[in-house]
Design a protein around this motif. Sequence first.
Motif, PDB file in Angstrom:
ATOM      1  N   ASP A  70      -5.421   2.250   0.488  1.00 43.29           N
ATOM      2  CA  ASP A  70      -6.728   2.916   0.550  1.00 43.29           C
ATOM      3  C   ASP A  70      -7.041   3.587  -0.782  1.00 43.29           C
ATOM      4  OD1 ASP A  70      -6.178   5.894   0.564  1.00 43.29           O
ATOM      5  OD2 ASP A  70      -4.994   5.341   2.313  1.00 43.29           O
ATOM      6  N   THR A  71      -8.326   3.818  -1.000  1.00 39.82           N
ATOM      7  CA  THR A  71      -8.817   4.258  -2.315  1.00 39.82           C
ATOM      8  C   THR A  71      -8.217   5.589  -2.748  1.00 39.82           C
ATOM      9  OG1 THR A  71     -10.894   3.088  -1.935  1.00 39.82           O
ATOM     10  CG2 THR A  71     -10.893   4.779  -3.653  1.00 39.82           C
ATOM     11  N   LYS A  72      -8.065   6.535  -1.817  1.00 36.79           N
ATOM     12  CA  LYS A  72      -7.515   7.842  -2.168  1.00 36.79           C
ATOM     13  C   LYS A  72      -6.089   7.705  -2.690  1.00 36.79           C
ATOM     14  CE  LYS A  72      -6.464  12.441  -0.316  1.00 36.79           C
ATOM     15  NZ  LYS A  72      -6.510  13.327   0.880  1.00 36.79           N
ATOM     16  N   LYS A  73      -5.245   6.960  -1.958  1.00 37.80           N
ATOM     17  CA  LYS A  73      -3.860   6.762  -2.393  1.00 37.80           C
ATOM     18  C   LYS A  73      -3.806   5.982  -3.710  1.00 37.80           C
ATOM     19  CE  LYS A  73      -1.437   6.987   2.051  1.00 37.80           C
ATOM     20  NZ  LYS A  73      -0.574   6.228   3.005  1.00 37.80           N
ATOM     21  N   SER A  74      -4.690   5.010  -3.853  1.00 34.96           N
ATOM     22  CA  SER A  74      -4.736   4.228  -5.092  1.00 34.96           C
ATOM     23  C   SER A  74      -5.089   5.118  -6.282  1.00 34.96           C
ATOM     24  CB  SER A  74      -5.774   3.102  -4.967  1.00 34.96           C
ATOM     25  OG  SER A  74      -5.432   2.210  -3.943  1.00 34.96           O
ATOM     26  N   PHE A  75      -6.040   6.009  -6.056  1.00 29.05           N
ATOM     27  CA  PHE A  75      -6.464   6.913  -7.126  1.00 29.05           C
ATOM     28  C   PHE A  75      -5.320   7.833  -7.549  1.00 29.05           C
ATOM     29  CE2 PHE A  75      -7.998  11.166  -8.271  1.00 29.05           C
ATOM     30  CZ  PHE A  75      -8.704  10.863  -9.424  1.00 29.05           C
ATOM     31  N   PHE A  76      -4.634   8.432  -6.561  1.00 32.28           N
ATOM     32  CA  PHE A  76      -3.556   9.356  -6.904  1.00 32.28           C
ATOM     33  C   PHE A  76      -2.345   8.616  -7.490  1.00 32.28           C
ATOM     34  CE2 PHE A  76      -5.833  12.461  -4.252  1.00 32.28           C
ATOM     35  CZ  PHE A  76      -5.766  13.548  -5.097  1.00 32.28           C
ATOM     36  N   SER A  77      -2.108   7.382  -7.080  1.00 34.53           N
ATOM     37  CA  SER A  77      -1.046   6.576  -7.702  1.00 34.53           C
ATOM     38  C   SER A  77      -1.336   6.401  -9.186  1.00 34.53           C
ATOM     39  CB  SER A  77      -0.943   5.201  -7.030  1.00 34.53           C
ATOM     40  OG  SER A  77      -0.376   5.295  -5.761  1.00 34.53           O
ATOM     41  N   ALA A  78      -2.576   6.033  -9.476  1.00 31.62           N
ATOM     42  CA  ALA A  78      -2.978   5.844 -10.871  1.00 31.62           C
ATOM     43  C   ALA A  78      -2.878   7.146 -11.653  1.00 31.62           C
ATOM     44  CB  ALA A  78      -4.409   5.296 -10.919  1.00 31.62           C
ATOM     45  N   GLN A 133       6.236   8.759  -8.257  1.00 30.62           N
ATOM     46  CA  GLN A 133       5.303   8.871  -7.131  1.00 30.62           C
ATOM     47  C   GLN A 133       4.177   7.852  -7.219  1.00 30.62           C
ATOM     48  OE1 GLN A 133       3.929  12.751  -5.720  1.00 30.62           O
ATOM     49  NE2 GLN A 133       5.520  13.716  -6.969  1.00 30.62           N
ATOM     50  N   ALA A 134       3.874   7.403  -8.430  1.00 28.40           N
ATOM     51  CA  ALA A 134       2.784   6.451  -8.613  1.00 28.40           C
ATOM     52  C   ALA A 134       3.048   5.137  -7.898  1.00 28.40           C
ATOM     53  CB  ALA A 134       2.559   6.198 -10.109  1.00 28.40           C
ATOM     54  N   PHE A 135       4.321   4.824  -7.673  1.00 25.82           N
ATOM     55  CA  PHE A 135       4.663   3.498  -7.168  1.00 25.82           C
ATOM     56  C   PHE A 135       4.997   3.478  -5.675  1.00 25.82           C
ATOM     57  CE2 PHE A 135       5.563   3.783 -11.645  1.00 25.82           C
ATOM     58  CZ  PHE A 135       4.884   2.680 -12.136  1.00 25.82           C
ATOM     59  N   LEU A 136       5.009   4.657  -5.058  1.00 27.90           N
ATOM     60  CA  LEU A 136       5.368   4.711  -3.641  1.00 27.90           C
ATOM     61  C   LEU A 136       4.362   3.980  -2.749  1.00 27.90           C
ATOM     62  CD1 LEU A 136       6.727   8.374  -3.367  1.00 27.90           C
ATOM     63  CD2 LEU A 136       8.011   6.244  -3.656  1.00 27.90           C
ATOM     64  N   PRO A 137       3.036   4.188  -2.905  1.00 29.96           N
ATOM     65  CA  PRO A 137       2.090   3.446  -2.064  1.00 29.96           C
ATOM     66  C   PRO A 137       2.157   1.939  -2.291  1.00 29.96           C
ATOM     67  CG  PRO A 137       1.023   5.356  -3.053  1.00 29.96           C
ATOM     68  CD  PRO A 137       2.352   5.199  -3.728  1.00 29.96           C
ATOM     69  N   ILE A 138       2.363   1.536  -3.557  1.00 35.74           N
ATOM     70  CA  ILE A 138       2.460   0.104  -3.861  1.00 35.74           C
ATOM     71  C   ILE A 138       3.692  -0.485  -3.194  1.00 35.74           C
ATOM     72  CG2 ILE A 138       2.795  -1.577  -5.706  1.00 35.74           C
ATOM     73  CD1 ILE A 138       1.203   0.225  -7.535  1.00 35.74           C
ATOM     74  N   THR A 139       4.816   0.236  -3.293  1.00 35.27           N
ATOM     75  CA  THR A 139       6.059  -0.240  -2.689  1.00 35.27           C
ATOM     76  C   THR A 139       5.921  -0.351  -1.176  1.00 35.27           C
ATOM     77  OG1 THR A 139       7.324   0.822  -4.445  1.00 35.27           O
ATOM     78  CG2 THR A 139       8.531   0.209  -2.467  1.00 35.27           C
ATOM     79  N   GLU A 140       5.288   0.663  -0.569  1.00 30.06           N
ATOM     80  CA  GLU A 140       5.091   0.649   0.880  1.00 30.06           C
ATOM     81  C   GLU A 140       4.214  -0.533   1.299  1.00 30.06           C
ATOM     82  OE1 GLU A 140       3.209   3.509   4.410  1.00 30.06           O
ATOM     83  OE2 GLU A 140       3.404   4.253   2.351  1.00 30.06           O
ATOM     84  N   ALA A 141       3.143  -0.780   0.540  1.00 31.04           N
ATOM     85  CA  ALA A 141       2.252  -1.898   0.849  1.00 31.04           C
ATOM     86  C   ALA A 141       2.963  -3.235   0.675  1.00 31.04           C
ATOM     87  CB  ALA A 141       1.020  -1.843  -0.059  1.00 31.04           C
TER      88      ALA A 141
END
Length: 475
Positions: free
Chosen positions: A33-41, A277-285
Amino acid sequence: MFLETLKAVFDTFGAPIFVPVIIFIISKILKVDTKKSFFSALYAGVGLQGFTMLLNAFTPIITPVVKKMVEGTGIQLPVFDVGWQATALVAFSTEAGMIFLGIGLVVQTVLFLTKWTSVFQPGDLWNNYSYMVWGSMVYLVTKNMVLALGCMILLNMYSLLIAELMAKRWSTYYKYPNCTIIAMHNIEAAIFTVVFDPIMNALGLNKVKLSPQELQKKLGFFGEPVSLGLLLGIFIGIMGNFKNLGTLAAWGQVAVMGIATSSIMAIFPRVAGLFAQAFLPITEAARKSIKKDTKARQWFLGVNDATGYGEPATLISGIILIPIMVFLAIALPGNQVLPVVDLLALPFMVQGIVPLVNGNIFKVLITGAIWFSAGLYMCTYTAPLFTQICSTVGVNLPVGALLITSFNILGKPLMGLVFLAFLSQSPLLIALSVAVYLVLYFLFRKNKEAVYDYLDQNAMKNTVDNGNSNNPVNA
């Protein structure tokens, strides 16, 4: 004009801007989702900027100390090490280098999209200068742009292969999910380590437990990373001021060096945590994708090698290697290079070794001393050509230097052999360098998981406690 604009854009914004943009795009592709993508970046940008600020603060403190150490030897060798920064400026100033800047970006992207490699390299565009220097020297001699570009592209493909070989270990050891470093000049030592480490294990050297965790157990509070940084900084400070220890200024520099090194050891892990922390949402996805599709692709994002600089085993072994390499440069017969500026790059250069031996500092020192010594000879051989390249773009020689080099960039034995094949203009030698790559590539691709398992098992032979934080089971 396009290439100059591309370089200008990258120079203006740099990795702290480019990498977050790439991460945001990848996150959205993976349906984060956009919020998680933004904070990852954002975390990626904050982490990379943090690394840059730390290194920019530390470098002016350690540089004069190392220069004093080298000057204190009283040895004058004809080839002076001007450092990777000057080499990068030279590479981006040559015709061959500028052409590769555009072509290399296309090649790297195509290789990833066609699944030839699992490493997405464009996240670290800056380090392309490593290929550009070698190709520029080929063009200087041959005046053949096809040969120069062929050399740079093949070096790039070798680099991608090595990066993918060590990717899982690097990602596991440094705790950055789905990341690896891609800079050719700092990963080449991985090939030697893969071959040499089993020999060290057979000799029982893995029983010498000299990891940061073991030091902490044995030395108590002196083994804490902050304390080790203080002691290591004081040691280097004393080495650099050995002839002036009777002065207050010398002890002032020793004290500052100690606190600065301790600061890096204390602050770096916190910045690294933000970057991770930037890579946690990507890894989860990606994991969700793998559960849905057993054929889902495992891939790694190429990141700047500053991300590993301050890890305890990396920084400790890199700094200890500084006086060791000065001594070896003086003692090695036939060597004409006096490493100076790129001694500061040793914590970068050992990142091709550290994860493969699971942070065993003793083995890093042995492996690094051998491999980087071989690199001194490659620097000696290529110095005349590099000096000539520098003169064509207006770089002046330091006072007293007959020739110049970069210990970090040009001290690469394996990559130097590929360069020499193209420099010879021999179709047989060029074909041989391509054939060796293809054989290694297809052997690796066919046995990739077995290779990863082997590297993990070999690395774990350096670990007493299977609950070690760098054990892949627990990572």
